[in-house]
Design a protein around this motif. Structure first.
Motif, PDB file in Angstrom:
ATOM      1  N   PHE A  54       0.835  -1.206   0.000  1.00 43.71           N
ATOM      2  CA  PHE A  54       0.000   0.000   0.000  1.00 43.71           C
ATOM      3  C   PHE A  54       0.871   1.257   0.000  1.00 43.71           C
ATOM      4  O   PHE A  54       0.555   2.253  -0.641  1.00 43.71           O
ATOM      5  CB  PHE A  54      -0.912   0.033   1.235  1.00 43.71           C
ATOM      6  N   LEU A  55       1.945   1.203   0.768  1.00 45.92           N
ATOM      7  CA  LEU A  55       2.831   2.361   0.905  1.00 45.92           C
ATOM      8  C   LEU A  55       3.440   2.741  -0.436  1.00 45.92           C
ATOM      9  O   LEU A  55       3.491   3.928  -0.801  1.00 45.92           O
ATOM     10  CB  LEU A  55       3.929   2.031   1.922  1.00 45.92           C
ATOM     11  N   TRP A  56       3.894   1.749  -1.196  1.00 48.68           N
ATOM     12  CA  TRP A  56       4.492   2.016  -2.506  1.00 48.68           C
ATOM     13  C   TRP A  56       3.458   2.545  -3.486  1.00 48.68           C
ATOM     14  O   TRP A  56       3.729   3.473  -4.252  1.00 48.68           O
ATOM     15  CB  TRP A  56       5.162   0.756  -3.042  1.00 48.68           C
ATOM     16  N   ILE A  57       2.249   1.995  -3.444  1.00 47.56           N
ATOM     17  CA  ILE A  57       1.207   2.464  -4.361  1.00 47.56           C
ATOM     18  C   ILE A  57       0.905   3.939  -4.114  1.00 47.56           C
ATOM     19  O   ILE A  57       0.859   4.746  -5.050  1.00 47.56           O
ATOM     20  CB  ILE A  57      -0.081   1.620  -4.220  1.00 47.56           C
ATOM     21  N   VAL A  58       0.710   4.327  -2.850  1.00 50.86           N
ATOM     22  CA  VAL A  58       0.338   5.709  -2.530  1.00 50.86           C
ATOM     23  C   VAL A  58       1.480   6.678  -2.811  1.00 50.86           C
ATOM     24  O   VAL A  58       1.315   7.657  -3.552  1.00 50.86           O
ATOM     25  CB  VAL A  58      -0.112   5.824  -1.058  1.00 50.86           C
ATOM     26  N   LEU A  59       2.634   6.426  -2.224  1.00 50.73           N
ATOM     27  CA  LEU A  59       3.765   7.346  -2.393  1.00 50.73           C
ATOM     28  C   LEU A  59       4.278   7.333  -3.826  1.00 50.73           C
ATOM     29  O   LEU A  59       4.610   8.382  -4.395  1.00 50.73           O
ATOM     30  CB  LEU A  59       4.890   6.985  -1.422  1.00 50.73           C
ATOM     31  N   GLY A  60       4.345   6.133  -4.410  1.00 55.38           N
ATOM     32  CA  GLY A  60       4.823   6.032  -5.786  1.00 55.38           C
ATOM     33  C   GLY A  60       3.911   6.743  -6.754  1.00 55.38           C
ATOM     34  O   GLY A  60       4.366   7.456  -7.657  1.00 55.38           O
ATOM     35  N   CYS A  61       2.603   6.586  -6.571  1.00 61.95           N
ATOM     36  CA  CYS A  61       1.634   7.198  -7.482  1.00 61.95           C
ATOM     37  C   CYS A  61       1.682   8.724  -7.406  1.00 61.95           C
ATOM     38  O   CYS A  61       1.761   9.406  -8.430  1.00 61.95           O
ATOM     39  CB  CYS A  61       0.236   6.700  -7.158  1.00 61.95           C
ATOM     40  N   ILE A  62       1.650   9.281  -6.196  1.00 62.84           N
ATOM     41  CA  ILE A  62       1.590  10.740  -6.023  1.00 62.84           C
ATOM     42  C   ILE A  62       2.894  11.421  -6.429  1.00 62.84           C
ATOM     43  O   ILE A  62       2.879  12.428  -7.161  1.00 62.84           O
ATOM     44  CB  ILE A  62       1.248  11.096  -4.563  1.00 62.84           C
ATOM     45  N   PHE A  63       4.030  10.887  -5.958  1.00 67.73           N
ATOM     46  CA  PHE A  63       5.297  11.593  -6.111  1.00 67.73           C
ATOM     47  C   PHE A  63       6.150  11.114  -7.279  1.00 67.73           C
ATOM     48  O   PHE A  63       7.119  11.781  -7.648  1.00 67.73           O
ATOM     49  CB  PHE A  63       6.122  11.480  -4.818  1.00 67.73           C
ATOM     50  N   ALA A  64       5.800   9.982  -7.879  1.00 70.70           N
ATOM     51  CA  ALA A  64       6.593   9.468  -9.005  1.00 70.70           C
ATOM     52  C   ALA A  64       5.731   9.268 -10.244  1.00 70.70           C
ATOM     53  O   ALA A  64       5.927   9.924 -11.265  1.00 70.70           O
ATOM     54  CB  ALA A  64       7.284   8.160  -8.599  1.00 70.70           C
ATOM     55  N   GLY A  65       4.751   8.356 -10.154  1.00 70.31           N
ATOM     56  CA  GLY A  65       3.975   7.991 -11.331  1.00 70.31           C
ATOM     57  C   GLY A  65       3.188   9.128 -11.945  1.00 70.31           C
ATOM     58  O   GLY A  65       3.229   9.352 -13.157  1.00 70.31           O
ATOM     59  N   ALA A  66       2.450   9.880 -11.122  1.00 65.13           N
ATOM     60  CA  ALA A  66       1.634  10.971 -11.654  1.00 65.13           C
ATOM     61  C   ALA A  66       2.504  12.113 -12.159  1.00 65.13           C
ATOM     62  O   ALA A  66       2.174  12.762 -13.159  1.00 65.13           O
ATOM     63  CB  ALA A  66       0.657  11.468 -10.586  1.00 65.13           C
ATOM     64  N   VAL A  67       3.624  12.370 -11.480  1.00 66.63           N
ATOM     65  CA  VAL A  67       4.574  13.387 -11.945  1.00 66.63           C
ATOM     66  C   VAL A  67       5.169  12.966 -13.287  1.00 66.63           C
ATOM     67  O   VAL A  67       5.290  13.768 -14.222  1.00 66.63           O
ATOM     68  CB  VAL A  67       5.694  13.603 -10.899  1.00 66.63           C
ATOM     69  N   HIS A  68       5.546  11.701 -13.381  1.00 61.36           N
ATOM     70  CA  HIS A  68       6.087  11.119 -14.617  1.00 61.36           C
ATOM     71  C   HIS A  68       5.110  11.310 -15.777  1.00 61.36           C
ATOM     72  O   HIS A  68       5.475  11.777 -16.854  1.00 61.36           O
ATOM     73  CB  HIS A  68       6.347   9.634 -14.353  1.00 61.36           C
ATOM     74  N   ASP A  69       3.830  10.980 -15.551  1.00 58.86           N
ATOM     75  CA  ASP A  69       2.834  11.070 -16.617  1.00 58.86           C
ATOM     76  C   ASP A  69       2.564  12.522 -17.011  1.00 58.86           C
ATOM     77  O   ASP A  69       2.442  12.843 -18.196  1.00 58.86           O
ATOM     78  CB  ASP A  69       1.529  10.411 -16.169  1.00 58.86           C
ATOM     79  N   TYR A  70       2.465  13.407 -16.002  1.00 59.73           N
ATOM     80  CA  TYR A  70       2.168  14.803 -16.289  1.00 59.73           C
ATOM     81  C   TYR A  70       3.303  15.460 -17.084  1.00 59.73           C
ATOM     82  O   TYR A  70       3.059  16.128 -18.101  1.00 59.73           O
ATOM     83  CB  TYR A  70       1.934  15.578 -14.990  1.00 59.73           C
ATOM     84  N   LEU A  71       4.528  15.267 -16.626  1.00 59.37           N
ATOM     85  CA  LEU A  71       5.659  15.897 -17.303  1.00 59.37           C
ATOM     86  C   LEU A  71       5.826  15.360 -18.721  1.00 59.37           C
ATOM     87  O   LEU A  71       6.063  16.122 -19.664  1.00 59.37           O
ATOM     88  CB  LEU A  71       6.945  15.680 -16.505  1.00 59.37           C
ATOM     89  N   THR A  72       5.690  14.040 -18.887  1.00 60.38           N
ATOM     90  CA  THR A  72       5.819  13.459 -20.225  1.00 60.38           C
ATOM     91  C   THR A  72       4.761  14.019 -21.162  1.00 60.38           C
ATOM     92  O   THR A  72       5.055  14.410 -22.301  1.00 60.38           O
ATOM     93  CB  THR A  72       5.687  11.921 -20.160  1.00 60.38           C
ATOM     94  N   GLY A  73       3.509  14.084 -20.679  1.00 61.28           N
ATOM     95  CA  GLY A  73       2.429  14.596 -21.507  1.00 61.28           C
ATOM     96  C   GLY A  73       2.591  16.055 -21.863  1.00 61.28           C
ATOM     97  O   GLY A  73       2.428  16.455 -23.026  1.00 61.28           O
ATOM     98  N   MET A  74       2.946  16.876 -20.890  1.00 57.65           N
ATOM     99  CA  MET A  74       3.044  18.313 -21.123  1.00 57.65           C
ATOM    100  C   MET A  74       4.274  18.675 -21.972  1.00 57.65           C
ATOM    101  O   MET A  74       4.197  19.549 -22.841  1.00 57.65           O
ATOM    102  CB  MET A  74       3.090  19.053 -19.783  1.00 57.65           C
ATOM    103  N   LEU A  80       4.182   3.539 -10.593  1.00 59.13           N
ATOM    104  CA  LEU A  80       5.052   4.191 -11.574  1.00 59.13           C
ATOM    105  C   LEU A  80       5.267   3.214 -12.713  1.00 59.13           C
ATOM    106  O   LEU A  80       5.610   2.060 -12.484  1.00 59.13           O
ATOM    107  CB  LEU A  80       6.405   4.568 -10.955  1.00 59.13           C
ATOM    108  N   SER A  81       5.073   3.674 -13.943  1.00 52.56           N
ATOM    109  CA  SER A  81       5.196   2.781 -15.098  1.00 52.56           C
ATOM    110  C   SER A  81       5.733   3.544 -16.305  1.00 52.56           C
ATOM    111  O   SER A  81       5.129   4.528 -16.744  1.00 52.56           O
ATOM    112  CB  SER A  81       3.836   2.158 -15.434  1.00 52.56           C
ATOM    113  N   GLY A  82       6.833   3.067 -16.865  1.00 53.05           N
ATOM    114  CA  GLY A  82       7.387   3.677 -18.060  1.00 53.05           C
ATOM    115  C   GLY A  82       6.519   3.484 -19.285  1.00 53.05           C
ATOM    116  O   GLY A  82       6.601   4.265 -20.238  1.00 53.05           O
ATOM    117  N   PHE A  83       5.671   2.457 -19.257  1.00 50.54           N
ATOM    118  CA  PHE A  83       4.742   2.252 -20.364  1.00 50.54           C
ATOM    119  C   PHE A  83       3.888   3.495 -20.589  1.00 50.54           C
ATOM    120  O   PHE A  83       3.544   3.833 -21.716  1.00 50.54           O
ATOM    121  CB  PHE A  83       3.852   1.040 -20.053  1.00 50.54           C
TER     122      PHE A  83
END
Length: 482
Positions: free
Chosen positions: A81-101, A240-243
């Motif tokens: 659970f810890l990895w899903i929450v912290l990873g999603c907010i601070f890594a995965g969502a940042v990764h997706d937003y920056l790549t898209g923008m 977090l996913s590079g896909f």
């Protein structure tokens, strides 16, 4: 259920707080023309509404990853659970937003082109090969996994090869036709099935007060496999996913305005994190913890766990619909995986995709290779996919960090998770059976050295790029709306 409920609330809160900060720090230009208009071709570049783009983005990125990955990650216990929450907010969502923008700012460019621009020309060729490898693996994995689920759902009434060919047939159409013809039309229906499966299972867990384990950092894996680095490569989609870096440029080419980016890119990653939380919690709670879950996985794999969860929580009829929702996820990522591969190759060799015969030139070899790969054991494919997936995420995060460094903005939001995952993927491949088979202790040491050297090289290149005032975006000032 405190850990589960608080985790869901933190994910939602992350969208409105950290997501807002990332958006403000990046600096939205809501009057700047997007590629959907500037490069309009009626096939890949065309404007679509925010809601449609958001739904397509969610279905693009949410393959079996946020379900199969968290189910296997649940074997480690609530630390997942810890990895899903912290990873999603601070890594995965940042990764997706920056790549898209950043893609929007650069005419909808895919990751290889962005890597070539911000990390050097050599990286363009490396990432191009890497991205195509990842996408073909994704496409293949996302043929075999839904085919198996459908085969089980029909009790073997239709042979597995026939189901596989039907899925390939759909993928070919989705890869070749304009994005609004199939993907834009059918995804709302697919989205409804996704909501039934995720909201239904999550709602039952809460209202029936199913005993979900509370947070502990203890490693509960029945086989005592190490949390680091394996958990971070087991749960990818949902944290977090590079896909995703291969998928966001598809939507960057159909986004109407930059201010829609937070909802489309950051928000849909948060939604995927919630899906991952639901399935990780269900897997932990319904099978008496990791040991019972491990036995079920050994018996019938993740597909059987999905079916058991759906029927146990929702009943036979609605549970079947929920399984259909799970089947939809890999299919709606597999089709765009092949579409992304076609677009990346077309950009690389500079081949216009307006005419269908030129799309066929690229698509046919991709599908021939993928059909051949279906003969390889799924578990082996998944191991290579997991490593290639997170290595791609590292590249995308470093692209984002370079962009922000040159722009004199807070590059640490991308560099810190990028460096962490660089170390994680390096340690994994040094130790893994599919890698260099070093001892774990030696892998930790060598991985740290490699990570430190590459971070130093990054800063050296970043300072040079900033000094040369590298252009961050394509000039669209001469665009005039029709």
């Amino acid at each position: 259920m405190y850990t589960f409920i608080i985790s869901i609330l933190l994910l939602i809160l992350g969208y409105f707080t950290y997501g807002k900060y990332i958006e403000k720090m990046f600096g939205v230009k809501d009057t700047r023309a997007t590629p959907a208009y500037v490069n309009h071709d009626g096939v890949d570049y065309l404007p679509m509404s925010t809601n449609k783009n958001s739904l397509i983005q969610l279905l693009n990125i949410a393959g079996v990853g946020p379900i199969f990955g968290p189910i296997m990650g649940a074997l480690y216990g609530p630390v997942a659970f810890l990895w899903i929450v912290l990873g999603c907010i601070f890594a995965g969502a940042v990764h997706d937003y920056l790549t898209g923008m950043i893609s929007i700012r650069n005419r909808g460019a895919h990751l290889p082109e962005l890597a070539g621009k911000f990390l050097g020309k050599v990286m363009k060729h490396v990432v191009n090969a890497f991205a195509i490898l990842l996408l073909v693996l994704v496409g293949t994995v996302f043929v075999t996994s839904p085919a198996s689920l459908i085969h089980n759902l029909m009790n073997g009434a239709v042979s597995l090869p026939i189901i596989t060919l039907v899925i390939f047939g759909y993928y070919i159409l989705a890869t070749l036709l304009p994005i609004d013809k199939i993907i834009g039309r059918f995804y709302p229906l697919f989205g409804a099935l996704l909501l039934i499966s995720s909201v239904g299972v999550g709602g039952v867990l809460i209202f029936q007060q199913v005993p979900i384990p509370e947070l502990t950092l203890a490693n509960m894996h029945p086989d005592n496999l190490p949390i680091f680095p394996l958990l971070f490569l087991t749960i990818t989609c949902g944290a977090l996913s590079g896909f995703h870096a291969t998928q966001t440029p598809i939507i960057s080419r159909t986004t109407q305005n930059e201010k829609q980016g937070r909802k489309i890119f950051y928000g849909m990653m948060i939604a995927e994190g919630i899906i991952a939380m639901v399935w990780a919690a269900a897997a932990m709670s319904l099978f008496n913890g990791p040991v019972g879950l491990n036995e079920l996985l050994a018996t019938g794999g993740t597909g059987l766990v999905v079916s058991e969860v759906a029927v146990a929580t929702l009943g036979a009829a609605v549970g079947t619909l929920a399984v259909l929702g799970v089947i939809v996820l890999p299919i709606t990522s597999g089709d765009t995986a092949f579409r992304s591969a076609r677009m990346i190759i077309a950009d690389y060799i500079k081949l216009s995709q307006v005419k269908i015969n030129k799309r066929l030139v690229i698509a046919i070899p991709l599908f021939i290779i993928s059909i051949a790969l279906t003969q390889i054991d799924f578990n082996i494919l998944w191991r290579y996919f997991s490593w290639a997936n997170q290595a791609t995420a590292v590249i995308a995060l470093f692209v984002g960090a370079m962009y922000l460094y040159i722009a004199r903005k807070n590059y640490w939001v991308a560099l810190i998770p990028g460096a962490f995952m660089l170390y994680t993927t390096t340690v994994y491949i040094l130790n893994a059976e599919i890698g260099f088979r070093m001892s774990m202790n030696m892998s930790y040491i060598v991985g740290a050295v490699i990570t430190a050297v590459l971070v130093i090289i990054f800063f050296s290149a970043a300072k040079k790029a900033r000094a040369e005032d590298m252009p961050l975006e394509v000039d669209v000032s001469d665009y005039k709306a029709a």
